[in-house]
Motif scaffolding. Structure first.
Motif, short mmCIF file in Angstrom:
data_model
loop_
_atom_site.label_atom_id
_atom_site.label_comp_id
_atom_site.label_asym_id
_atom_site.label_seq_id
_atom_site.Cartn_x
_atom_site.Cartn_y
_atom_site.Cartn_z
N ASN A 81 -4.19 31.35 6.75
CA ASN A 81 -3.16 30.98 6.92
C ASN A 81 -3.70 29.73 8.53
OD1 ASN A 81 -1.75 31.36 4.76
ND2 ASN A 81 -0.84 33.94 5.79
N ARG A 82 -5.10 29.44 7.48
CA ARG A 82 -5.27 27.78 9.00
C ARG A 82 -4.33 27.28 8.56
NH1 ARG A 82 -11.49 25.96 9.86
NH2 ARG A 82 -11.02 23.95 10.48
N ARG A 83 -4.39 26.32 9.70
CA ARG A 83 -2.73 25.90 10.32
C ARG A 83 -3.21 24.45 9.96
NH1 ARG A 83 1.49 28.31 8.93
NH2 ARG A 83 2.51 26.45 9.63
N THR A 84 -2.87 23.54 9.24
CA THR A 84 -3.41 22.37 8.48
C THR A 84 -2.77 21.09 8.21
OG1 THR A 84 -4.73 21.57 7.36
CG2 THR A 84 -3.65 23.09 6.37
N GLY A 85 -2.77 20.48 7.55
CA GLY A 85 -1.89 19.03 7.24
C GLY A 85 -2.80 17.81 7.52
N THR A 86 -1.98 16.60 7.47
CA THR A 86 -3.28 15.17 6.83
C THR A 86 -4.04 14.90 8.49
OG1 THR A 86 -1.61 14.47 5.22
CG2 THR A 86 -3.22 12.94 6.80
N PHE A 87 -5.37 15.21 8.16
CA PHE A 87 -5.95 15.09 9.54
C PHE A 87 -5.90 13.49 10.26
CE2 PHE A 87 -10.23 15.13 12.48
CZ PHE A 87 -10.23 15.93 12.56
N LEU A 88 -5.30 13.80 11.88
CA LEU A 88 -4.40 12.54 11.73
C LEU A 88 -5.28 10.83 11.96
CD1 LEU A 88 -2.49 10.58 14.22
CD2 LEU A 88 -3.44 11.97 15.81
N PRO A 89 -6.87 11.14 11.60
CA PRO A 89 -7.45 9.79 12.37
C PRO A 89 -7.81 9.06 10.73
CG PRO A 89 -8.86 11.91 12.58
CD PRO A 89 -7.27 11.69 12.53
N GLU A 90 -7.50 9.75 9.83
CA GLU A 90 -7.55 9.73 8.84
C GLU A 90 -6.50 8.70 7.73
OE1 GLU A 90 -8.46 12.69 6.04
OE2 GLU A 90 -10.60 13.51 7.58
N VAL A 91 -5.31 9.27 8.68
CA VAL A 91 -4.71 8.96 8.61
C VAL A 91 -4.09 7.44 9.08
CG1 VAL A 91 -2.53 9.63 9.05
CG2 VAL A 91 -2.13 8.43 7.42
N ALA A 92 -4.35 7.35 10.46
CA ALA A 92 -4.51 6.44 11.43
C ALA A 92 -4.95 5.10 11.69
CB ALA A 92 -3.49 7.19 12.96
N HIS A 93 -6.15 5.63 11.50
CA HIS A 93 -7.30 4.44 11.10
C HIS A 93 -6.60 3.58 10.13
CE1 HIS A 93 -10.62 5.49 14.59
NE2 HIS A 93 -9.34 6.63 15.02
N PRO A 94 -6.79 4.02 8.65
CA PRO A 94 -6.40 3.07 7.59
C PRO A 94 -5.58 2.10 7.91
CG PRO A 94 -7.28 5.18 6.98
CD PRO A 94 -6.75 5.14 8.34
N TYR A 95 -3.85 3.37 8.81
CA TYR A 95 -2.56 1.89 8.83
C TYR A 95 -2.87 1.05 9.87
CZ TYR A 95 2.34 1.53 9.59
OH TYR A 95 3.57 1.62 10.16
N ILE A 105 0.76 -0.90 -0.04
CA ILE A 105 0.15 0.17 0.23
C ILE A 105 0.48 1.43 0.01
CG2 ILE A 105 -1.62 1.55 0.99
CD1 ILE A 105 -2.52 -1.85 0.65
N LEU A 106 0.68 1.70 -0.90
CA LEU A 106 1.38 3.84 -0.80
C LEU A 106 0.35 4.41 -0.42
CD1 LEU A 106 4.00 4.92 -1.55
CD2 LEU A 106 3.09 5.38 -3.68
N ILE A 107 0.51 5.28 0.71
CA ILE A 107 0.35 6.18 1.30
C ILE A 107 0.48 7.54 0.93
CG2 ILE A 107 -0.92 7.52 3.54
CD1 ILE A 107 -0.89 5.04 4.98
N ILE A 108 -0.35 8.33 -0.33
CA ILE A 108 0.10 9.82 -0.64
C ILE A 108 -0.63 10.80 -0.01
CG2 ILE A 108 0.07 10.97 -2.70
CD1 ILE A 108 -0.35 8.36 -4.40
N VAL A 109 0.42 11.54 1.06
CA VAL A 109 0.10 12.67 1.68
C VAL A 109 0.10 13.96 0.92
CG1 VAL A 109 0.62 10.87 3.71
CG2 VAL A 109 2.35 12.25 3.09
N SER A 110 -0.13 14.70 1.48
CA SER A 110 -0.17 16.45 0.99
C SER A 110 1.52 16.94 2.16
CB SER A 110 -0.97 17.57 1.61
OG SER A 110 -1.16 18.67 2.15
N ASN A 111 1.82 17.86 1.57
CA ASN A 111 2.65 18.61 2.39
C ASN A 111 2.63 20.33 2.77
OD1 ASN A 111 4.58 16.82 -0.02
ND2 ASN A 111 5.53 16.86 2.17
N ALA A 112 1.77 19.98 2.38
CA ALA A 112 0.36 21.67 2.84
C ALA A 112 0.50 21.76 4.21
CB ALA A 112 -0.83 22.09 1.95
N ASN A 113 0.52 22.74 5.05
CA ASN A 113 0.99 23.34 6.64
C ASN A 113 -0.13 24.32 6.28
OD1 ASN A 113 2.46 24.99 5.83
ND2 ASN A 113 3.71 24.69 7.27
N ALA A 114 -1.07 24.93 5.87
CA ALA A 114 -1.38 25.91 5.27
C ALA A 114 -2.22 26.11 4.90
CB ALA A 114 -0.74 27.15 5.83
#
Length: 264
Positions: free
Chosen positions: A57-71, A43-52
């Motif tokens: 400039n709302r701070r952001t990133g990959t939403f934790l449960p959306e990567v942790a639960h599938p992982y 499985i290849l998980i492809i994630v964003s590099n954006a942080n705002a």
């Protein structure tokens, strides 16, 4: 006579040693084969590099449960899990306040977050070696994934070789603007879900550049929305999408069903 006995004994010892070595080698090879059989999906998980995102400039990133639960689900299935990001820079995580969730905590303190921090640049990855790609959401993908040409190429090629494509929440923005070899949009006529316009209006309407549900529908997607914030994931062939963070586990489970069925 004595020399003959010594020679005979030596030959017997050597023969026994050789036999044991062959048996040990055979056992080792069988063990390796069994392990390879168990871990026969990648499985290849492809994630964003954006942080705002957005004018503030709302701070952001990959939403934790959306990567942790599938992982967690892919790990339970004993799949090989690798990470790639668009630039190869260290990606960001959002929703760390949800770290008390068991799967989220396991991701943060186990191998998951460590592996994600070492995500390689997507351009360096031979995606054809993977059985599936998965794109988690968070607001970050809305920044760098709508028009990324390499990502669109990867999604197109993965889909067209009948590997599994999965995405959740804002992750289906990776499907937007993907054109297949026949010139049609990938999502055209497909049963799709993502973070809905209604959910966005109560979450980040002032920050996102467009509404994802509307954009997918404009490209011909048959959009399916469930009650806001409820778990909702759907399958259309080798395409699996989920509506929101609560849907992330379901997306992974459905991807695994497809991957396991392909083994039979």
């Amino acid at each position: 006579m004595k020399k003959l006995m010594i020679l005979t004994t030596a030959l017997a010892i050597f023969s026994s040693y050789a036999q044991n070595k062959r048996e040990n080698t055979s056992v080792k090879e069988n063990t390796i084969l069994k392990n390879e059989t168990k871990m026969n999906k990648k499985i290849l998980i492809i994630v964003s590099n954006a942080n705002a995102i957005g004018p503030n400039n709302r701070r952001t990133g990959t939403f934790l449960p959306e990567v942790a639960h599938p992982y967690a689900e892919f790990e339970k299935a004993n799949y090989q899990i690798d990470f790639a990001s668009l630039t190869g820079d260290t990606p960001y995580l959002d929703a760390l306040s949800l770290a008390n969730d068991p799967a989220n905590l396991a991701f943060l303190t186990g191998k998951g977050w460590e592996a994600m921090q070492k995500a390689v640049k997507l351009a360096t990855v031979d995606v054809s070696k993977y059985d599936a790609v998965f794109v988690p959401g968070g607001l970050a993908p809305m920044v760098d994934m709508p028009e990324n040409e390499l990502l669109k190429k990867v999604i197109k090629e993965t889909y067209e070789r009948n590997a599994v494509v999965g995405a959740v929440c804002h992750g289906p923005v990776s499907l937007l603007n993907v054109k297949l070899s026949n010139g049609t949009y990938l999502v055209n006529g497909k049963n799709i879900t993502s973070f809905t316009d209604e959910e966005e209006r109560g979450y980040a309407i002032a920050d996102v550049p467009f509404l994802l549900e509307t954009a997918l529908t404009k490209q011909g997607a048959k959009f399916h929305a469930a009650a806001v914030w409820s778990a909702h994931s759907i399958v259309d062939g080798n395409l699996v999408t989920g509506q929101n963070p609560a849907s992330a586990k379901g997306v992974a489970e459905k991807m695994i069903v497809i991957l396991e069925a392909a083994k039979k």
